[in-house]
Design a protein around this motif. Sequence first.
Motif, mmCIF file in Angstrom:
data_model
loop_
_atom_site.group_PDB
_atom_site.id
_atom_site.type_symbol
_atom_site.label_atom_id
_atom_site.label_comp_id
_atom_site.label_asym_id
_atom_site.label_seq_id
_atom_site.Cartn_x
_atom_site.Cartn_y
_atom_site.Cartn_z
ATOM 1 N N GLU A 68 0.728 -1.264 -0.137
ATOM 2 C CA GLU A 68 0.045 0.131 0.054
ATOM 3 C C GLU A 68 1.020 1.334 -0.037
ATOM 4 N N LEU A 69 0.377 2.416 -0.446
ATOM 5 C CA LEU A 69 1.031 3.754 -0.469
ATOM 6 C C LEU A 69 1.030 4.344 0.698
ATOM 7 N N ASN A 70 -0.061 4.241 1.687
ATOM 8 C CA ASN A 70 -0.062 4.879 2.746
ATOM 9 C C ASN A 70 -0.812 4.000 3.752
#
Length: 75
Positions: A68-70
Amino acid sequence: MKYKIGVFGSNIEDKNVSQSVLGKAIELGNTLSKKNVIIITGACSGLPYKVIYQAAKKGAEIWGYSPELNILNQR
């Protein structure tokens, strides 16, 4: 230098896994925690989480690499 051990596996929920398999995941976490290693996972739930959770409780160093990016998407 510490060895790095990758723990990857099914993201299946506990209710769909036999007690025998869960027990082996916990046993692996206990065993790895006794070694001077870094445990690496994909930072997901399921069986890998059971292993690292148990190892972390015993003081093992854990590295999780999330796809995931965040943090909001990780949850």
